[in-house]
Design a protein around this motif. Structure first.
Motif, PDB file in Angstrom:
ATOM      1  N   GLN A 113       0.830  -1.213   0.000  1.00  0.00           N
ATOM      2  CA  GLN A 113       0.000   0.000   0.000  1.00  0.00           C
ATOM      3  C   GLN A 113       0.861   1.258   0.000  1.00  0.00           C
ATOM      4  O   GLN A 113       0.511   2.250  -0.633  1.00  0.00           O
ATOM      5  N   ALA A 114       1.990   1.194   0.718  1.00  0.00           N
ATOM      6  CA  ALA A 114       2.871   2.371   0.776  1.00  0.00           C
ATOM      7  C   ALA A 114       3.450   2.698  -0.601  1.00  0.00           C
ATOM      8  O   ALA A 114       3.870   3.823  -0.852  1.00  0.00           O
ATOM      9  N   HIS A 115       3.455   1.719  -1.503  1.00  0.00           N
ATOM     10  CA  HIS A 115       3.985   1.937  -2.858  1.00  0.00           C
ATOM     11  C   HIS A 115       2.861   1.994  -3.887  1.00  0.00           C
ATOM     12  O   HIS A 115       3.031   1.571  -5.033  1.00  0.00           O
ATOM     13  N   GLY A 116       1.715   2.475  -3.499  1.00  0.00           N
ATOM     14  CA  GLY A 116       0.625   2.703  -4.478  1.00  0.00           C
ATOM     15  C   GLY A 116      -0.378   1.576  -4.583  1.00  0.00           C
ATOM     16  O   GLY A 116      -1.391   1.706  -5.290  1.00  0.00           O
ATOM     17  N   GLY A 117      -0.119   0.448  -3.916  1.00  0.00           N
ATOM     18  CA  GLY A 117      -1.043  -0.682  -3.985  1.00  0.00           C
ATOM     19  C   GLY A 117      -2.400  -0.356  -3.390  1.00  0.00           C
ATOM     20  O   GLY A 117      -2.509   0.457  -2.463  1.00  0.00           O
ATOM     21  N   LEU A 118      -3.432  -0.946  -3.941  1.00  0.00           N
ATOM     22  CA  LEU A 118      -4.838  -0.831  -3.538  1.00  0.00           C
ATOM     23  C   LEU A 118      -5.496   0.490  -3.951  1.00  0.00           C
ATOM     24  O   LEU A 118      -6.708   0.652  -3.797  1.00  0.00           O
ATOM     25  N   ALA A 119      -4.720   1.452  -4.456  1.00  0.00           N
ATOM     26  CA  ALA A 119      -5.324   2.725  -4.888  1.00  0.00           C
ATOM     27  C   ALA A 119      -6.288   2.466  -6.054  1.00  0.00           C
ATOM     28  O   ALA A 119      -7.374   3.056  -6.123  1.00  0.00           O
ATOM     29  N   GLY A 120      -5.899   1.562  -6.960  1.00  0.00           N
ATOM     30  CA  GLY A 120      -6.750   1.243  -8.111  1.00  0.00           C
ATOM     31  C   GLY A 120      -8.041   0.566  -7.682  1.00  0.00           C
ATOM     32  O   GLY A 120      -9.130   0.908  -8.168  1.00  0.00           O
ATOM     33  N   LEU A 121      -7.920  -0.384  -6.752  1.00  0.00           N
ATOM     34  CA  LEU A 121      -9.111  -1.109  -6.289  1.00  0.00           C
ATOM     35  C   LEU A 121     -10.046  -0.160  -5.541  1.00  0.00           C
ATOM     36  O   LEU A 121     -11.268  -0.208  -5.721  1.00  0.00           O
ATOM     37  N   ARG A 122      -9.475   0.720  -4.724  1.00  0.00           N
ATOM     38  CA  ARG A 122     -10.312   1.687  -3.984  1.00  0.00           C
ATOM     39  C   ARG A 122     -11.076   2.559  -4.972  1.00  0.00           C
ATOM     40  O   ARG A 122     -12.267   2.818  -4.792  1.00  0.00           O
ATOM     41  N   ARG A 123     -10.399   2.977  -6.020  1.00  0.00           N
ATOM     42  CA  ARG A 123     -11.073   3.824  -7.010  1.00  0.00           C
ATOM     43  C   ARG A 123     -12.171   3.026  -7.715  1.00  0.00           C
ATOM     44  O   ARG A 123     -13.280   3.514  -7.916  1.00  0.00           O
ATOM     45  N   ALA A 124     -11.849   1.770  -8.060  1.00  0.00           N
ATOM     46  CA  ALA A 124     -12.818   0.938  -8.784  1.00  0.00           C
ATOM     47  C   ALA A 124     -14.079   0.698  -7.957  1.00  0.00           C
ATOM     48  O   ALA A 124     -15.188   0.636  -8.512  1.00  0.00           O
ATOM     49  N   ILE A 125     -13.935   0.595  -6.645  1.00  0.00           N
ATOM     50  CA  ILE A 125     -15.101   0.354  -5.776  1.00  0.00           C
ATOM     51  C   ILE A 125     -16.122   1.494  -5.904  1.00  0.00           C
ATOM     52  O   ILE A 125     -17.330   1.280  -5.831  1.00  0.00           O
ATOM     53  N   GLY A 126     -15.629   2.677  -6.158  1.00  0.00           N
ATOM     54  CA  GLY A 126     -16.531   3.831  -6.309  1.00  0.00           C
ATOM     55  C   GLY A 126     -17.075   3.994  -7.722  1.00  0.00           C
ATOM     56  O   GLY A 126     -17.762   4.976  -8.005  1.00  0.00           O
ATOM     57  N   PRO A 239     -16.433 -11.323   1.374  1.00  0.00           N
ATOM     58  CA  PRO A 239     -17.787 -10.841   1.093  1.00  0.00           C
ATOM     59  C   PRO A 239     -17.880  -9.315   1.021  1.00  0.00           C
ATOM     60  O   PRO A 239     -18.808  -8.779   0.396  1.00  0.00           O
ATOM     61  N   ARG A 240     -16.926  -8.616   1.671  1.00  0.00           N
ATOM     62  CA  ARG A 240     -16.960  -7.138   1.642  1.00  0.00           C
ATOM     63  C   ARG A 240     -15.561  -6.629   1.276  1.00  0.00           C
ATOM     64  O   ARG A 240     -14.743  -6.337   2.146  1.00  0.00           O
ATOM     65  N   VAL A 241     -15.304  -6.517  -0.014  1.00  0.00           N
ATOM     66  CA  VAL A 241     -13.968  -6.124  -0.485  1.00  0.00           C
ATOM     67  C   VAL A 241     -13.631  -4.709   0.013  1.00  0.00           C
ATOM     68  O   VAL A 241     -14.372  -3.759  -0.251  1.00  0.00           O
ATOM     69  N   LEU A 242     -12.558  -4.600   0.785  1.00  0.00           N
ATOM     70  CA  LEU A 242     -12.109  -3.334   1.395  1.00  0.00           C
ATOM     71  C   LEU A 242     -13.251  -2.601   2.106  1.00  0.00           C
ATOM     72  O   LEU A 242     -13.373  -1.373   2.016  1.00  0.00           O
ATOM     73  N   GLY A 243     -14.117  -3.373   2.761  1.00  0.00           N
ATOM     74  CA  GLY A 243     -15.192  -2.777   3.547  1.00  0.00           C
ATOM     75  C   GLY A 243     -16.398  -2.332   2.730  1.00  0.00           C
ATOM     76  O   GLY A 243     -17.343  -1.751   3.272  1.00  0.00           O
ATOM     77  N   SER A 244     -16.393  -2.603   1.426  1.00  0.00           N
ATOM     78  CA  SER A 244     -17.519  -2.188   0.573  1.00  0.00           C
ATOM     79  C   SER A 244     -18.626  -3.245   0.639  1.00  0.00           C
ATOM     80  O   SER A 244     -18.517  -4.224   1.376  1.00  0.00           O
ATOM     81  N   ASP A 245     -19.677  -3.046  -0.146  1.00  0.00           N
ATOM     82  CA  ASP A 245     -20.725  -4.076  -0.186  1.00  0.00           C
ATOM     83  C   ASP A 245     -20.533  -5.003  -1.391  1.00  0.00           C
ATOM     84  O   ASP A 245     -21.449  -5.661  -1.838  1.00  0.00           O
ATOM     85  N   ARG A 246     -19.305  -5.040  -1.927  1.00  0.00           N
ATOM     86  CA  ARG A 246     -19.007  -5.877  -3.093  1.00  0.00           C
ATOM     87  C   ARG A 246     -18.194  -7.092  -2.659  1.00  0.00           C
ATOM     88  O   ARG A 246     -17.291  -6.980  -1.828  1.00  0.00           O
ATOM     89  N   ALA A 247     -18.520  -8.248  -3.260  1.00  0.00           N
ATOM     90  CA  ALA A 247     -17.828  -9.486  -2.881  1.00  0.00           C
ATOM     91  C   ALA A 247     -16.890  -9.945  -4.000  1.00  0.00           C
ATOM     92  O   ALA A 247     -17.224  -9.834  -5.185  1.00  0.00           O
ATOM     93  N   PHE A 248     -15.747 -10.444  -3.597  1.00  0.00           N
ATOM     94  CA  PHE A 248     -14.867 -11.133  -4.562  1.00  0.00           C
ATOM     95  C   PHE A 248     -13.891 -12.016  -3.793  1.00  0.00           C
ATOM     96  O   PHE A 248     -13.253 -11.576  -2.844  1.00  0.00           O
ATOM     97  N   ASP A 249     -13.811 -13.278  -4.192  1.00  0.00           N
ATOM     98  CA  ASP A 249     -12.850 -14.179  -3.568  1.00  0.00           C
ATOM     99  C   ASP A 249     -12.199 -15.031  -4.655  1.00  0.00           C
ATOM    100  O   ASP A 249     -12.702 -15.082  -5.790  1.00  0.00           O
ATOM    101  N   MET A 250     -11.102 -15.670  -4.311  1.00  0.00           N
ATOM    102  CA  MET A 250     -10.396 -16.435  -5.345  1.00  0.00           C
ATOM    103  C   MET A 250      -9.626 -17.623  -4.767  1.00  0.00           C
ATOM    104  O   MET A 250      -9.384 -17.694  -3.568  1.00  0.00           O
ATOM    105  N   GLU A 251      -9.281 -18.534  -5.674  1.00  0.00           N
ATOM    106  CA  GLU A 251      -8.523 -19.737  -5.299  1.00  0.00           C
ATOM    107  C   GLU A 251      -7.384 -19.953  -6.284  1.00  0.00           C
ATOM    108  O   GLU A 251      -7.477 -19.546  -7.446  1.00  0.00           O
TER     109      GLU A 251
END
Ligand SMILES: Cc1cc2nc3c(=O)[nH]c(=O)nc-3n(C[C@H](O)[C@H](O)[C@H](O)COP(=O)(O)O)c2cc1C
Ligand code: SF4
Length: 505
Positions: A113-126, A239-251
């Motif tokens: 996160q300190a190197h820019g990680g998750l900024a894209g996902l946070r934006r996509a959630i909105g 079930p709540r990606v980054l605290g949102s109401d959107r779900a995504f999981d993987m294997e």
């Protein structure tokens, strides 16, 4: 003092684990305060194990470091390459997809996160699904697995499909010769891939993802499994990606080692527990993919590039590149070269610039004869085509393909008839057997090349004819593209075929 020693499997193969152990041992013996960080690889394989020392004034690189070098490393007497990011091979790159690879510890989500990680996902959630799809489309990102199909268009098809369940499948089979970008990012920055898959899920309305990995990558499998666990614990997946109401999981799923299981429909069969045989298209996987549901199948690098597109915006990404090939290409330089490794830069550099300038020519010091670009189904490009810029259409116009952007360099001792034979033999061994031009054609191809080698000049015409049939009649690109290496060897290096005839006469 911080000391970085890569945990990438290429570095490990060259002794990185032993070097890390020796540093830890020597530091304790000397009473030194040393923190050893196991990072990913910077991609300069000829310098691995590349050890980086950070005493507060930037990361100084040493390499290749052996266990015997460790006392001098800690004494400060070992010769260095200076600041790692100023090593010319590294400094010339534009690292977007690989921005964090080699910089952070792969499983450190805080560093991510300190190197820019998750900024894209946070934006996509909105954003709405179609806004995300539009952003990816506008970036010009095309599939990096081989075919160069626009990623945004594929996503749109899945987004518009009506279904109660959709899937994101990441193709991490990476079977092409001379390729290692997928492995390197999975071992060096796994959260980037997870983030890209989560963004893809939000875009198309898929709540479940699978990464199909090759069994030959035990280290990458371990890192990816650990990263998925951490991502789930930290709320990046679930079930709540980054605290949102959107779900995504993987294997993570592991294949059993067949080249054809990298072909997307064969991969889906294998993922479903069936034999890895190619499916006829249509239906497209985008409409009837995994378990018959709409499925995005994308390569590792395609998906791992999505976070930076969302973080920095489509225009930033599209600004790099050349004609219709936008953004950066993650070149994997291998074979007989002085400087092999991962080189990420905007499309548009010429093949000659890459081979001679960046890679420094051959390791043997002999003249370059050919470069096979795009894996075992790619053409052998002669030096006469070194003016070709890296670009999908530009390579196509010269009878080549970029594929997964792996380059394997050969010097003038290479026998191109043998290389053509190898291509046919590879196809015969790896064929899934579903269609005749490939299953039978490749076997006949080997026999025909053997006839040419034995001096039967008339067999050349037969080989050309056979290649036409395989190209036009095969169900998938394994049989359909094998003619690329075969015919490029024959047409660009006719002497390697002709001399057999003369010798026999
Ligand atoms: C024989 C064969 C092997 C393939 N192997 C791979 C592979 O290892 N990795 C990959 O991403 N794509 C591979 N592909 C391409 C896939 O079928 C598919 O086009 C790709 O996964 C789509 O993702 P992309 O659009 O992100 O490139 C292969 C294709 C063929 C015909
Ligand atoms: S071209 Fe070869 S691998 Fe592809 S479907 Fe036909 S037999 Fe199978």
């Amino acid at each position: 003092m911080k000391i970085y020693v890569p945990m990438d499997s290429a570095a490990k193969a060259l002794g990185a684990d032993e070097v890390a152990e020796a540093i830890a041992h020597e530091a304790v013996a000397r009473g030194m305060d040393v923190e050893i960080i196991r990072n990913g690889s910077r991609g300069m394989i000829w310098l691995e194990p590349l050890v980086e020392l950070d005493a507060g004034e930037g990361r100084i690189g040493f390499g290749p470091v052996s266990v015997e070098d460790v006392p001098a490393l800690l004494d400060g007497t070992l010769e260095s390459h200076g600041l790692v990011e100023e090593i010319p091979f590294f400094a010339r790159q534009n690292r977007l997809t690989f921005a964090r690879c080699g910089v952070i510890a792969p499983l450190d989500l805080d560093a991510y996160q300190a190197h820019g990680g998750l900024a894209g996902l946070r934006r996509a959630i909105g954003m709405s699904g179609s806004e995300i799809v539009d952003e990816v489309t506008e970036s010009g990102l095309r599939g990096r697995g081989g075919a160069g199909f626009p990623t945004g268009i594929k996503w749109k098809t899945v987004m518009l499909a009506e279904a109660s369940q959709k899937y994101i499948v990441c193709n991490a089979d990476e079977g092409d010769s001379g390729t290692f970008a997928d492995r390197m990012i999975m071992e060096g920055d796994p959260f980037t891939l997870i983030e890209g898959m989560a963004i893809a899920g939000l875009a198309v309305g898929a709540t479940k993802g699978y990464v199909y990995m090759r069994s030959e990558y035990p280290d990458a499998i371990k890192v990816m499994n650990a990263a998925v666990d951490i991502a789930r614990q930290q709320g990046m997946l679930g079930p709540r990606v980054l605290g949102s109401d959107r779900a995504f999981d993987m294997e993570i799923r592991v294949g059993a080692g067949a080249y054809v299981c990298g072909e997307e429909t064969s991969l889906l069969n294998s993922l479903e527990g069936k034999r890895g045989v190619v499916r006829a298209k249509p239906p497209l996987p985008a409409l009837e993919g995994f378990m018959g549901r709409p499925t995005v199948v994308n390569n590792v690098i395609s998906l791992a590039t999505v976070p930076v597109v969302l973080e920095k915006g489509a225009a930033h990404y599209a600004d790099f590149g050349h004609n219709r090939s936008r953004g950066t290409v993650t070149l994997q330089i291998a074979g007989n070269v002085r400087r092999g490794g991962l080189f990420e830069a905007g499309f548009g550099m010429t093949l000659g610039e890459i081979v001679n300038d960046i890679a420094g020519g051959t390791a043997s010091g002999r003249p370059v004869k050919a470069v096979q670009v795009g894996g075992p189904l790619g053409a052998y490009m002669p030096v006469g085509k070194f003016h070709t810029p890296m670009g999908y259409e530009e390579f196509d116009a010269e009878g080549g393909l970029i594929g997964h952007a792996g380059l394997v360099v050969f010097d003038d001792s290479a026998d191109m008839l043998k290389m053509a034979r190898f291509a046919m033999e590879f196809c015969a061994i790896e064929s899934c057997g579903k269609c005749t031009p490939c299953r039978i054609g490749a076997v006949r191809g080997v026999e025909t090349i053997d006839r040419i080698a034995a001096g039967d000049g008339a067999a050349t015409e037969l080989l050309t004819d056979l290649c036409d049939t395989m190209r036009d009649g095969s169900l998938c690109a394994l049989g359909g593209f094998t003619p690329f290496p075969v015919m490029s060897a024959l047409s660009n290096f006719p002497d390697d075929f002709a001399c057999r005839k003369e010798a026999a006469e």
